[in-house]
Design a protein around this motif. Structure first.
Motif, PDB file in Angstrom:
ATOM      1  N   CYS C 106      -6.344 -10.183 -15.181  1.00 48.99           N
ATOM      2  CA  CYS C 106      -5.827 -10.026 -13.831  1.00 48.99           C
ATOM      3  C   CYS C 106      -6.792  -9.228 -12.968  1.00 48.99           C
ATOM      4  CB  CYS C 106      -4.480  -9.285 -13.929  1.00 48.99           C
ATOM      5  SG  CYS C 106      -3.667  -9.022 -12.340  1.00 48.99           S
ATOM      6  N   ASP C 107      -6.918  -9.632 -11.719  1.00 50.21           N
ATOM      7  CA  ASP C 107      -7.739  -8.876 -10.781  1.00 50.21           C
ATOM      8  C   ASP C 107      -7.082  -7.523 -10.493  1.00 50.21           C
ATOM      9  OD1 ASP C 107     -10.299  -9.547  -9.377  1.00 50.21           O
ATOM     10  OD2 ASP C 107      -9.161  -8.670  -7.722  1.00 50.21           O
ATOM     11  N   LYS C 108      -7.829  -6.606  -9.963  1.00 51.94           N
ATOM     12  CA  LYS C 108      -7.296  -5.278  -9.671  1.00 51.94           C
ATOM     13  C   LYS C 108      -7.059  -5.133  -8.171  1.00 51.94           C
ATOM     14  CE  LYS C 108      -9.867  -3.555  -7.604  1.00 51.94           C
ATOM     15  NZ  LYS C 108     -10.280  -3.971  -6.257  1.00 51.94           N
ATOM     16  N   PRO C 109      -6.308  -4.164  -7.689  1.00 54.46           N
ATOM     17  CA  PRO C 109      -5.470  -3.267  -8.483  1.00 54.46           C
ATOM     18  C   PRO C 109      -4.360  -4.055  -9.161  1.00 54.46           C
ATOM     19  CG  PRO C 109      -5.042  -2.960  -6.146  1.00 54.46           C
ATOM     20  CD  PRO C 109      -6.196  -3.900  -6.248  1.00 54.46           C
ATOM     21  N   VAL C 110      -3.883  -3.510 -10.276  1.00 62.85           N
ATOM     22  CA  VAL C 110      -3.081  -4.314 -11.187  1.00 62.85           C
ATOM     23  C   VAL C 110      -1.819  -4.887 -10.538  1.00 62.85           C
ATOM     24  CG1 VAL C 110      -1.830  -2.331 -12.140  1.00 62.85           C
ATOM     25  CG2 VAL C 110      -2.135  -4.394 -13.525  1.00 62.85           C
ATOM     26  N   THR C 111      -1.179  -4.078  -9.670  1.00 62.89           N
ATOM     27  CA  THR C 111       0.068  -4.530  -9.041  1.00 62.89           C
ATOM     28  C   THR C 111       0.148  -3.998  -7.624  1.00 62.89           C
ATOM     29  OG1 THR C 111       1.136  -2.624 -10.049  1.00 62.89           O
ATOM     30  CG2 THR C 111       1.435  -4.742 -11.162  1.00 62.89           C
ATOM     31  N   PHE C 112       1.287  -4.211  -7.020  1.00 64.45           N
ATOM     32  CA  PHE C 112       1.505  -3.786  -5.639  1.00 64.45           C
ATOM     33  C   PHE C 112       1.892  -2.305  -5.592  1.00 64.45           C
ATOM     34  CE2 PHE C 112       3.958  -4.145  -1.535  1.00 64.45           C
ATOM     35  CZ  PHE C 112       2.901  -4.589  -0.762  1.00 64.45           C
ATOM     36  N   THR C 113       2.621  -1.862  -6.618  1.00 64.47           N
ATOM     37  CA  THR C 113       3.085  -0.466  -6.657  1.00 64.47           C
ATOM     38  C   THR C 113       2.897   0.089  -8.064  1.00 64.47           C
ATOM     39  OG1 THR C 113       5.319  -1.058  -7.341  1.00 64.47           O
ATOM     40  CG2 THR C 113       4.911  -0.955  -4.969  1.00 64.47           C
ATOM     41  N   LEU C 114       2.947   1.404  -8.145  1.00 64.54           N
ATOM     42  CA  LEU C 114       2.870   2.071  -9.436  1.00 64.54           C
ATOM     43  C   LEU C 114       4.041   1.669 -10.321  1.00 64.54           C
ATOM     44  CD1 LEU C 114       1.823   4.133 -11.470  1.00 64.54           C
ATOM     45  CD2 LEU C 114       2.792   5.954 -10.073  1.00 64.54           C
ATOM     46  N   SER C 115       5.183   1.544  -9.683  1.00 67.07           N
ATOM     47  CA  SER C 115       6.370   1.220 -10.471  1.00 67.07           C
ATOM     48  C   SER C 115       6.250  -0.165 -11.119  1.00 67.07           C
ATOM     49  CB  SER C 115       7.605   1.372  -9.566  1.00 67.07           C
ATOM     50  OG  SER C 115       8.410   0.249  -9.601  1.00 67.07           O
ATOM     51  N   GLU C 116       5.742  -1.126 -10.395  1.00 63.69           N
ATOM     52  CA  GLU C 116       5.469  -2.445 -10.999  1.00 63.69           C
ATOM     53  C   GLU C 116       4.508  -2.336 -12.178  1.00 63.69           C
ATOM     54  OE1 GLU C 116       5.761  -5.756  -7.328  1.00 63.69           O
ATOM     55  OE2 GLU C 116       3.821  -5.212  -8.177  1.00 63.69           O
ATOM     56  N   ALA C 117       3.498  -1.506 -11.984  1.00 63.93           N
ATOM     57  CA  ALA C 117       2.482  -1.370 -13.047  1.00 63.93           C
ATOM     58  C   ALA C 117       3.120  -0.846 -14.324  1.00 63.93           C
ATOM     59  CB  ALA C 117       1.362  -0.443 -12.588  1.00 63.93           C
ATOM     60  N   LYS C 118       4.027   0.096 -14.159  1.00 65.20           N
ATOM     61  CA  LYS C 118       4.680   0.646 -15.353  1.00 65.20           C
ATOM     62  C   LYS C 118       5.568  -0.395 -16.032  1.00 65.20           C
ATOM     63  CE  LYS C 118       4.440   5.505 -14.057  1.00 65.20           C
ATOM     64  NZ  LYS C 118       5.159   6.668 -13.507  1.00 65.20           N
ATOM     65  N   LYS C 119       6.254  -1.189 -15.205  1.00 59.82           N
ATOM     66  CA  LYS C 119       7.066  -2.275 -15.789  1.00 59.82           C
ATOM     67  C   LYS C 119       6.177  -3.254 -16.560  1.00 59.82           C
ATOM     68  CE  LYS C 119      10.502  -2.364 -12.187  1.00 59.82           C
ATOM     69  NZ  LYS C 119      10.660  -3.012 -10.874  1.00 59.82           N
ATOM     70  N   LEU C 120       5.042  -3.561 -15.968  1.00 65.27           N
ATOM     71  CA  LEU C 120       4.149  -4.515 -16.612  1.00 65.27           C
ATOM     72  C   LEU C 120       3.665  -3.975 -17.958  1.00 65.27           C
ATOM     73  CD1 LEU C 120       2.971  -7.302 -16.112  1.00 65.27           C
ATOM     74  CD2 LEU C 120       1.001  -6.221 -15.021  1.00 65.27           C
ATOM     75  N   ASP C 357      -5.608   1.335 -17.606  1.00 66.09           N
ATOM     76  CA  ASP C 357      -6.505   1.524 -16.463  1.00 66.09           C
ATOM     77  C   ASP C 357      -5.795   1.130 -15.177  1.00 66.09           C
ATOM     78  OD1 ASP C 357      -9.433   1.982 -17.667  1.00 66.09           O
ATOM     79  OD2 ASP C 357      -8.358   0.546 -18.921  1.00 66.09           O
ATOM     80  N   GLY C 358      -4.982   0.096 -15.272  1.00 65.62           N
ATOM     81  CA  GLY C 358      -4.227  -0.346 -14.103  1.00 65.62           C
ATOM     82  C   GLY C 358      -3.271   0.732 -13.621  1.00 65.62           C
ATOM     83  N   ILE C 359      -2.620   1.381 -14.552  1.00 65.84           N
ATOM     84  CA  ILE C 359      -1.681   2.437 -14.166  1.00 65.84           C
ATOM     85  C   ILE C 359      -2.428   3.628 -13.567  1.00 65.84           C
ATOM     86  CG2 ILE C 359      -0.110   4.161 -15.143  1.00 65.84           C
ATOM     87  CD1 ILE C 359       1.037   1.899 -16.881  1.00 65.84           C
ATOM     88  N   ARG C 360      -3.551   4.022 -14.189  1.00 67.27           N
ATOM     89  CA  ARG C 360      -4.366   5.094 -13.595  1.00 67.27           C
ATOM     90  C   ARG C 360      -4.743   4.745 -12.162  1.00 67.27           C
ATOM     91  NH1 ARG C 360      -4.555  10.040 -15.062  1.00 67.27           N
ATOM     92  NH2 ARG C 360      -6.625  10.358 -14.165  1.00 67.27           N
ATOM     93  N   GLY C 361      -5.121   3.531 -11.948  1.00 66.74           N
ATOM     94  CA  GLY C 361      -5.518   3.105 -10.606  1.00 66.74           C
ATOM     95  C   GLY C 361      -4.388   3.236  -9.608  1.00 66.74           C
ATOM     96  N   MET C 362      -3.204   2.817 -10.006  1.00 69.84           N
ATOM     97  CA  MET C 362      -2.067   2.899  -9.083  1.00 69.84           C
ATOM     98  C   MET C 362      -1.669   4.354  -8.840  1.00 69.84           C
ATOM     99  SD  MET C 362      -1.806  -0.135  -8.186  1.00 69.84           S
ATOM    100  CE  MET C 362      -0.431   0.136  -7.055  1.00 69.84           C
ATOM    101  N   GLN C 363      -1.802   5.180  -9.874  1.00 70.51           N
ATOM    102  CA  GLN C 363      -1.560   6.613  -9.697  1.00 70.51           C
ATOM    103  C   GLN C 363      -2.563   7.208  -8.720  1.00 70.51           C
ATOM    104  OE1 GLN C 363      -1.881   7.679 -13.812  1.00 70.51           O
ATOM    105  NE2 GLN C 363       0.351   7.894 -14.075  1.00 70.51           N
ATOM    106  N   PHE C 364      -3.802   6.787  -8.868  1.00 69.34           N
ATOM    107  CA  PHE C 364      -4.846   7.258  -7.966  1.00 69.34           C
ATOM    108  C   PHE C 364      -4.491   6.906  -6.527  1.00 69.34           C
ATOM    109  CE2 PHE C 364      -8.724   6.264  -5.575  1.00 69.34           C
ATOM    110  CZ  PHE C 364      -9.375   7.485  -5.621  1.00 69.34           C
ATOM    111  N   VAL C 365      -4.108   5.664  -6.307  1.00 67.69           N
ATOM    112  CA  VAL C 365      -3.764   5.220  -4.957  1.00 67.69           C
ATOM    113  C   VAL C 365      -2.632   6.067  -4.388  1.00 67.69           C
ATOM    114  CG1 VAL C 365      -2.721   3.323  -3.646  1.00 67.69           C
ATOM    115  CG2 VAL C 365      -4.582   2.847  -5.256  1.00 67.69           C
ATOM    116  N   GLU C 366      -1.592   6.230  -5.147  1.00 69.30           N
ATOM    117  CA  GLU C 366      -0.443   6.965  -4.619  1.00 69.30           C
ATOM    118  C   GLU C 366      -0.781   8.436  -4.387  1.00 69.30           C
ATOM    119  OE1 GLU C 366       3.381   6.008  -6.207  1.00 69.30           O
ATOM    120  OE2 GLU C 366       3.038   3.858  -5.840  1.00 69.30           O
TER     121      GLU C 366
END
Lengths: 383, 383, 383, 383
Positions: C106-120, C357-366
């Protein structure tokens, strides 16, 4: 107590280029006082030029003869003269200065002809005075590092040397426009001699290659051109080289490489690795081999002493052309001072080009020009 | 007739670093004669240092007070003094020199505290004498070209400025080894003031950014560190910047960036393009935009006059740190000479940092150090 | 006998940019066959895009749901899907693919929100399938060399990290011109999420810094801007960083750095030296210290295995962005193949970014966006 | 509907180098399917190599004759073959493939001798099939930009060309160690022909120079060496060049330039300016003139169409050697496809080296080797 060397200058008046460079180079290390000069071809211009330099008007002379004669009689007379005239005006003042007891530092090429250069060598030897030639590019710290590394075997036996000096400033017929004095005398056989680019910058390339490698060119195969229409001297040359250890090489010099500035560049390939140096970013010496690339810089890591003593400031603060040029003047001044004081100059003091480099340079000019006209493939370097 | 400016030096004796740089910078253009000095903290060392420089022993003084008093009475007295002592020793000689009629050129940061800097400004204004501060990096030709381009709108409205000065020389506790005088005073609050890296090189970065952009920093958010254990002053700082036109920026300075030398670097991003300059290859100014990249170099193409008058030699022969430093001295000398002769200095003569730059620098130091200690995000630049 | 991994693609139809990059990356090593796709938002456009790619028309699907359902029933069904849609369209196809037994890249960032990333992450763990995220810059050989050197202690304890990703392509309001689809969705909160530059390229910088150093960011202080008028998301951010070992740092990302292209650049300073890498000349890794500078290059000298296995051709023939991207695909394919065959992937096969890595990225964004809005200096990195 | 070109490969089995490069180059753009091959000199090794590539075992043939005969009878037979064997094995498969109706793409130099090359040209012309030669360096976008700029007059009339290809990989007698197959055949007259460095990389330099400038070399003066003791073919050559418009030049090729990798480099000096390109950082094309230096890069500013169509990704994401190589394959595939469909290839489709380039290359080899042995200065380029 030590005192500064007192120096007079021949040439370098208003409108000249290289004279100003010599003055800065002489000033940088605070070991030389420029106190007098015969700066131009006319007494008036010479005086005016001296005034620009805020010198004592009484010591701004009409010509070099007057300067040498009058200075000789002063109590605070000069110790040395600097010659920065066009090529055809080197021999006479150098000869007279030496014969009147003055040390000489002279712009290159040393004389107008090889025969003059040989005569000058006799005079230098007879008088026992110091004669320095400003092949300034050998003054760069990383050039000295390269030389020391090669001497120490860092790249093993040398196999190939590629040295080039491309310039672009004569891409157009500047000398025909009537506004560029520099272009005029550089392309005039009466003032520059038999060679244009070969004499002006080819000799720098030759000197650099021989200085760094410790080798001597033994024969050449030259393709010498006059590219710009109406030009009287060569403005481009491509030369195949053979060296005395069997190494091969290429030397290129050009004044019509449009877009180039002073791209003096040397690459020396040895059995074990290679060294790469470029004059326009002179603080970097690249050492490449199968194991990778390392970059040497002034002040960084362990350098050879000859490189260390040639820098004035810590790493990361770039020194340039003027400081390299100043290294020639500094070493000349120290050698002259020690010799005047009966001391022995060190190997570092003596690290400047001499009359022998001048003779090599004139031999190079004559050999390359001859090869350019020859249909034989190889022409021996003249002895 | 014009004559050279006669100058005395305070500091810069044996073992010092920056004094030698100032002497070369003063010598390069042949407009200044260094004739006397109070070079060291002891009379003996001061004399010995003067002897190294081949100066008249009678003019090698025990301290700056003696120098100012004795010179004042000479017929051939100095015109100006150069102050190259550690920071805490700037104010006293500067004050005394000005009050006794001597022009002053002083190393940076201008004083030990902001309050001293403000007092000095009063004295400069009262005496009407010339005061120059050697923020030498603004002396580079391509820095002046960048400034002129921005002023002329070449990159449009400025949006972002990234300026950094990484060094690595204090990566280890050099000051605790007892052999590095420079490291000792640079990390000693009694001699350097409240800041280490921020004061020594952060101020260079600040001065460069404001000089090139014509903007002023209005508030900062700083992360200031002492990385090496036992060090008394900061050796690393990362600072977010806001400028008076709304632009944002980042300033970094560091003495623990192991492997870096004097990596002063600035990037200015405008609406229409950006300019990039690096101190270690100072001959190149990169202009980038959507249309591509162009590289400006001294002597090549059309440059602004402020850049043109700052080079001494044609393109392709690199000038460096010493020549940039010399531009400060040259302009100082010309301004002093013209003012002594009742002439008006040109805008180019006046192109050197002044007491106002010194005050900005001290404000920067105090603001960044305060921000480093603050838990508030933004700290206003002190007025 | 081994066979190629069969892959379907979601997104990447006519007019898209990153889809084409993924296709090349998947093709380079001959380990993956792209056999089907749901390339666009309309069935017609999806079919047409598949035809451009010379795929079997029967396998060019209307949307990802149809693709997953129909492929599932084929004997020669795909093994994996590649998701290259805008951010808001990552989660749904990834979820459905995994839940139907397909591996996902999957391309990055992994999802639209951090919460989605955690579900994934939960879904990935539950299904036990392979999930790769294309933080492609970690695919460069010299990035891997840097990481291995740091792990081996080559620069000692890390003290400072400077990572930046400047671009200039949004210096003007491209998204308002109606002709630049890429600019439109990248600046649209409905498709990109809460962040613009921070999400698109700030996450690359964050990922690169953490990958190379092995450290984690613990808190940030961010200055986040919308520079271009009318833009809905940030286009520039300057961020101070604290790392879990006490190191400090700076992260910059920008889409308004006019003249910059993809200037992803990282400098890591340790006690003993530093490493410097720039994405636009990715074949060079500079190692600097007090002893000098050495340049590492693919294939030259002794490199760590992780770097060696990431190059395809001998030294001096540059590989680039597509080959780095292909390393992610190659490792993904090998991991998938081995797992399908019941084999254990090697550490090199597993060297690709994952859901973590996807979750770290979403955490970074938020965290960065929150810090940008906060008046507190430091904001803790969200857990 | 369009379909991918089906291709078979001759050579490139386990342990070979260039075969893998060709496979990646053919795969990158998704226009070619490698479906069969005769990869090695023994049937077993050929099969095993095909298995590594995950090909259908039934289409992994014992030798090229079997491949051509059996494929010819298949319904899904190949369209083209790729020849990646050592030089002495080019002619036979190329001839047989063409005579059986298959298009051919072949590694360089085209054949073992000039006479073979001429025969091959006859066959190509007689069959009317497409023949491409992988002088891959002409596939770089900035090489195409340089060519287009020169054609458009950007640097005026060409005066001087300096082209060089230094490598260092044969600095030691690798071929005598028994572990380096590549070194063995490259230095073996029975497999490489009469030339070593001159044939392998000198021809690349020659081809690049003629492609970029549109000029032809008319005569040469060569200094050809075998530097490493015991080597059977040349490993270094320095060559003076004359071009058909009167321009002069220098060509250097070397396998003993220790520390060099694939330093193919060209500088073309015209009356109005110059162009500079270096293979190891192929994304930069420098245009220098009296007005300064501009750097061209893929995707930046206005480029000529031939350069534009040769890049796959936006500016700042470097493409490299494999993508340049892939441009040859892509254009070959498009030309073949159009010709099979009765369409006319565009000028961009046809932008790949042909049998004529192959003949020039063989002429170059024969002329330079002859000149190296001659005592005459200039040797005419054979017609």
């Amino acid at each position: 107590m030590a005192r500064k060397i007192r120096m007079g200058m021949v040439g370098g008046g208003r409108g000249a280029f290289i004279g100003g460079v010599h003055r800065i180079a002489a000033a940088i290390d605070g070991e030389i006082d420029l106190v007098c000069g015969a700066f131009s071809s006319t007494p008036e211009k010479s005086k005016a030029s001296g005034e620009d330099l805020m010198l004592d008007p009484a010591r701004c002379y009409a010509d070099f003869k007057e300067m040498i004669q009058k200075e000789k009689r002063r109590k605070d007379k000069i110790d040395a003269i600097s010659i920065v005239t066009p090529n055809h005006m080197h021999f006479a003042p150098a000869k007279m200065a030496l014969e009147n007891g003055f040390h000489v530092i002279c712009d290159k090429p040393v004389t107008f002809t090889l025969s003059e250069a040989k005569k000058l060598k006799d005079i230098v030897e007879k008088t026992g005075l110091t004669f320095a030639l400003t092949h300034n590019y050998t003054g760069y710290p990383m050039v000295k590092q390269a030389r020391a590394m090669i001497k120490a075997g860092a790249i093993g036996n040398i196999r190939k040397v590629v040295v080039e000096y491309p310039q672009g400033w004569l891409s157009f017929p500047e000398e025909q426009k009537g506004t560029n004095k520099q272009a005029e005398w550089r392309t005039d056989p009466k003032r520059s001699g038999i060679a244009g680019a070969v004499g002006d910058i080819g000799t720098h390339a030759e000197n650099l290659a021989e200085y760094i490698t410790g080798l001597q060119i033994t024969e050449v195969c030259a393709d010498v051109s006059r590219v710009v229409e109406g030009r009287l001297l060569d403005d481009d040359a491509n030369v195949l080289l053979h060296f005395d250890n069997g190494a091969r090489g290429v030397l290129m010099c050009s004044q019509i490489s449009n877009g180039e500035q002073n791209g003096l560049n040397i690459r020396v390939f040895g059995e074990l690795g290679s060294l790469h140096w470029h004059q326009e970013t002179p603080q970097y010496l690249k050492h490449k081999s199968i194991d990778g690339q390392r970059i040497f810089e002034p002040g960084v890591g362990e350098l050879y002493p000859a490189a260390q003593v040639s820098s004035r400031i810590p790493f990361g603060h770039p020194e340039g052309y003027l400081e390299a040029f100043a290294n020639i003047y500094k070493n000349f001044a120290r050698t002259v001072r020690k010799r005047m004081n009966g001391e022995t100059p060190s190997e570092f003091d003596l690290d400047f080009p001499t009359i022998d480099d001048g003779i090599r340079g004139m031999q190079f000019v004559e050999t390359v020009i001859a090869s350019g006209k020859s249909s034989s493939k190889w022409v021996k370097f003249k002895g």
